[in-house]
Write a protein that holds these residues in place. Sequence first.
Motif, PDB file in Angstrom:
ATOM      1  N   PRO A 321      -0.450  12.744 -22.831  1.00 52.33           N
ATOM      2  CA  PRO A 321      -1.005  11.427 -22.512  1.00 52.33           C
ATOM      3  C   PRO A 321      -1.793  11.263 -21.375  1.00 52.33           C
ATOM      4  N   SER A 322      -3.146  10.726 -21.498  1.00 48.07           N
ATOM      5  CA  SER A 322      -4.052  10.381 -20.283  1.00 48.07           C
ATOM      6  C   SER A 322      -3.741   9.575 -19.427  1.00 48.07           C
ATOM      7  N   ILE A 323      -4.081   9.761 -18.077  1.00 44.00           N
ATOM      8  CA  ILE A 323      -3.721   8.512 -17.238  1.00 44.00           C
ATOM      9  C   ILE A 323      -5.225   8.127 -16.630  1.00 44.00           C
ATOM     10  N   ASP A 324      -5.122   6.873 -16.421  1.00 48.62           N
ATOM     11  CA  ASP A 324      -6.277   6.050 -15.879  1.00 48.62           C
ATOM     12  C   ASP A 324      -6.184   5.951 -14.600  1.00 48.62           C
ATOM     13  N   ILE A 325      -6.833   6.926 -13.727  1.00 48.94           N
ATOM     14  CA  ILE A 325      -6.924   6.986 -12.292  1.00 48.94           C
ATOM     15  C   ILE A 325      -7.127   5.605 -11.554  1.00 48.94           C
ATOM     16  N   ASP A 326      -8.438   4.957 -12.310  1.00 48.32           N
ATOM     17  CA  ASP A 326      -8.835   3.678 -11.441  1.00 48.32           C
ATOM     18  C   ASP A 326      -7.847   2.683 -11.576  1.00 48.32           C
ATOM     19  N   ARG A 327      -6.805   2.667 -12.766  1.00 43.59           N
ATOM     20  CA  ARG A 327      -5.931   1.663 -13.094  1.00 43.59           C
ATOM     21  C   ARG A 327      -4.793   2.009 -12.163  1.00 43.59           C
ATOM     22  N   PHE A 328      -4.711   3.305 -12.024  1.00 41.26           N
ATOM     23  CA  PHE A 328      -3.220   3.572 -11.083  1.00 41.26           C
ATOM     24  C   PHE A 328      -3.524   3.145  -9.721  1.00 41.26           C
ATOM     25  N   LEU A 329      -4.752   3.550  -9.092  1.00 47.25           N
ATOM     26  CA  LEU A 329      -4.945   3.150  -7.793  1.00 47.25           C
ATOM     27  C   LEU A 329      -5.120   1.399  -7.678  1.00 47.25           C
ATOM     28  N   GLN A 330      -5.526   0.844  -8.627  1.00 52.07           N
ATOM     29  CA  GLN A 330      -5.595  -0.807  -8.487  1.00 52.07           C
ATOM     30  C   GLN A 330      -4.172  -1.246  -8.599  1.00 52.07           C
ATOM     31  N   ARG A 331      -3.251  -0.397  -9.338  1.00 57.60           N
ATOM     32  CA  ARG A 331      -1.920  -1.022  -9.392  1.00 57.60           C
ATOM     33  C   ARG A 331      -1.080  -0.780  -8.370  1.00 57.60           C
ATOM     34  N   TYR A 332      -1.174   0.266  -7.567  1.00 59.24           N
ATOM     35  CA  TYR A 332      -0.286   0.617  -6.364  1.00 59.24           C
ATOM     36  C   TYR A 332      -1.199   0.706  -5.363  1.00 59.24           C
ATOM     37  N   PRO A 333      -0.440   0.411  -4.218  1.00 65.36           N
ATOM     38  CA  PRO A 333      -1.131   0.365  -2.917  1.00 65.36           C
ATOM     39  C   PRO A 333      -1.568   1.809  -2.299  1.00 65.36           C
ATOM     40  N   SER A 334      -2.404   1.930  -1.416  1.00 72.37           N
ATOM     41  CA  SER A 334      -2.754   3.097  -0.885  1.00 72.37           C
ATOM     42  C   SER A 334      -1.807   3.780  -0.357  1.00 72.37           C
ATOM     43  N   PRO A 335      -1.824   5.338   0.096  1.00 75.87           N
ATOM     44  CA  PRO A 335      -0.807   5.892   0.743  1.00 75.87           C
ATOM     45  C   PRO A 335      -0.834   5.552   2.148  1.00 75.87           C
ATOM     46  N   PHE A 336      -1.933   4.938   2.803  1.00 80.42           N
ATOM     47  CA  PHE A 336      -1.880   4.430   4.221  1.00 80.42           C
ATOM     48  C   PHE A 336      -0.562   3.314   4.315  1.00 80.42           C
ATOM     49  N   GLU A 337      -0.455   2.524   3.318  1.00 82.69           N
ATOM     50  CA  GLU A 337       0.179   1.227   3.333  1.00 82.69           C
ATOM     51  C   GLU A 337       1.830   1.860   3.106  1.00 82.69           C
ATOM     52  N   ALA A 338       1.890   2.683   2.323  1.00 77.79           N
ATOM     53  CA  ALA A 338       3.408   3.321   2.222  1.00 77.79           C
ATOM     54  C   ALA A 338       3.704   4.052   3.317  1.00 77.79           C
ATOM     55  N   ALA A 339       2.598   4.888   3.999  1.00 73.28           N
ATOM     56  CA  ALA A 339       3.213   5.596   5.184  1.00 73.28           C
ATOM     57  C   ALA A 339       3.545   4.844   6.321  1.00 73.28           C
ATOM     58  N   PHE A 340       2.680   3.659   6.743  1.00 73.11           N
ATOM     59  CA  PHE A 340       2.916   2.786   7.631  1.00 73.11           C
ATOM     60  C   PHE A 340       4.149   1.829   7.342  1.00 73.11           C
ATOM     61  N   VAL A 341       4.487   1.601   6.180  1.00 73.80           N
ATOM     62  CA  VAL A 341       5.775   0.952   5.865  1.00 73.80           C
ATOM     63  C   VAL A 341       7.053   1.989   6.388  1.00 73.80           C
ATOM     64  N   ALA A 342       6.984   3.172   5.874  1.00 69.02           N
ATOM     65  CA  ALA A 342       7.859   3.961   6.124  1.00 69.02           C
ATOM     66  C   ALA A 342       8.118   4.194   7.792  1.00 69.02           C
ATOM     67  N   LEU A 343       6.957   4.322   8.397  1.00 68.53           N
ATOM     68  CA  LEU A 343       6.972   4.680   9.960  1.00 68.53           C
ATOM     69  C   LEU A 343       7.626   3.448  10.654  1.00 68.53           C
ATOM     70  N   GLY A 344       7.154   2.156   9.948  1.00 69.64           N
ATOM     71  CA  GLY A 344       7.587   1.035  10.595  1.00 69.64           C
ATOM     72  C   GLY A 344       9.202   0.720  10.462  1.00 69.64           C
ATOM     73  N   CYS A 345       9.307   1.202   9.057  1.00 78.06           N
ATOM     74  CA  CYS A 345      11.280   0.986   8.967  1.00 78.06           C
ATOM     75  C   CYS A 345      11.908   1.946   9.843  1.00 78.06           C
ATOM     76  N   VAL A 346      11.233   3.185  10.262  1.00 77.94           N
ATOM     77  CA  VAL A 346      12.107   4.203  10.978  1.00 77.94           C
ATOM     78  C   VAL A 346      12.110   3.593  12.297  1.00 77.94           C
ATOM     79  N   THR A 347      11.129   3.281  12.794  1.00 84.77           N
ATOM     80  CA  THR A 347      10.741   2.449  14.152  1.00 84.77           C
ATOM     81  C   THR A 347      11.943   1.371  14.305  1.00 84.77           C
ATOM     82  N   VAL A 348      11.889   0.617  13.135  1.00 84.79           N
ATOM     83  CA  VAL A 348      12.995  -0.530  13.567  1.00 84.79           C
ATOM     84  C   VAL A 348      14.326  -0.314  13.314  1.00 84.79           C
ATOM     85  N   ALA A 349      14.602   1.045  12.465  1.00 80.00           N
ATOM     86  CA  ALA A 349      15.853   1.418  12.304  1.00 80.00           C
ATOM     87  C   ALA A 349      16.400   2.143  13.690  1.00 80.00           C
TER      88      ALA A 349
END
Length: 362
Positions: A321-349
């Motif tokens: 099955p083919s994957i639409d890369i553009d649609r995937f990137l539009q649907r999900y946030p950038s890796p920067f956002e996920a990384a900062f959420v993880a770092l922020g969560c560890v800091t709060v923890a």
Amino acid sequence: MFVGHALLAFSLAVLIADWRGWPARRALALGFVAGGFAAIPDVDMIYTAVALDLSRLSVETLTRPSVFWDASRGVHRSITHSLPIALAAGPAFGAWAAGTSTSRRWLAVRGIAGAFLSALVWVAWTYSGPAGAVVVGTFVAAGLIVARLARTRTDLSGSTIALVATAGLLSHPWGDLVTGDPPRLLYPFDVQVFEAIVLLHADPTIHLLGAFALELGVVWLAAVAVARVADQSLTALLDSRAVAGVVYGVAAVVLAPPTLDVSYHFVLTILGVGAATGALAAFPNTRSALTRRLRYPPITRWSPLRYVRLSWVSPPRVYVPSIDIDRFLQRYPSPFEAAFVALGCVTVALGSYALVYVFFVA
């Protein structure tokens, strides 16, 4: 601290390159080279493979890291963590990678660099015996590999590689001052700059939390450096979902207090909370989709046979099955956002755990 050594050199190199006006790709290349050289001194752990007494290992001893660290105590944080060795090896690595020409001048430069690095192995043999020679030999080999990759995979000059290699090696030992036996900063000279570990607090658990906070600060510095050269807004990357880490404060009451000797249960669980939060931020529809499937299970199950076509005449065919890369990137946030959420969560923890430990456990 293994990761922290590389990330500290990486972030400082990237920020300095960005300050000098270098383009993002070249700044990141400089950071990766600096981080690679900063991680090299820990190759002295290879001695553990020879010195470790496997007969001492058991299910019980695997929970005590001292069994592992004692095997490397003779050479770890000594030869490869020396400032004089770094000042000697850094320029030699840069000279080795100064070019790819086969001219006599280049061969002479490479020959001098090779002789200098060989002399380091001889010095290690003289002062620390065969174990020292094996460790420094591995150190030299790793440095030559990083230098060669820096020369062939980037546009950095030999002088720049020499400077970055020296800076990366010099930046390594300082992170070890709070996590165990202090490094021998002036090896082979019989001078011990730090006689014992630098205590952040008399309580061993608070000391560990402080060391973890220092490591986390280095990770934050690297994330900020990448966001800066990638032209990402720091305020936009911060996310309120990071406050989920506050629930980790319960672990201070449930788990045994961690120390430098036994800290795996603390490190793995707090990083797990951050990773899970970052994953939910990277795939925001995962939870809702999973809930919907649990409530309304599909009538027909997915089968891989729907993508396989069998025929008695032609060979089997597999349809991917083919994957639409553009649609995937539009649907999900950038890796920067996920990384900062993880770092922020560890800091709060970490903050939540520290507060609960200080007021209710210590």
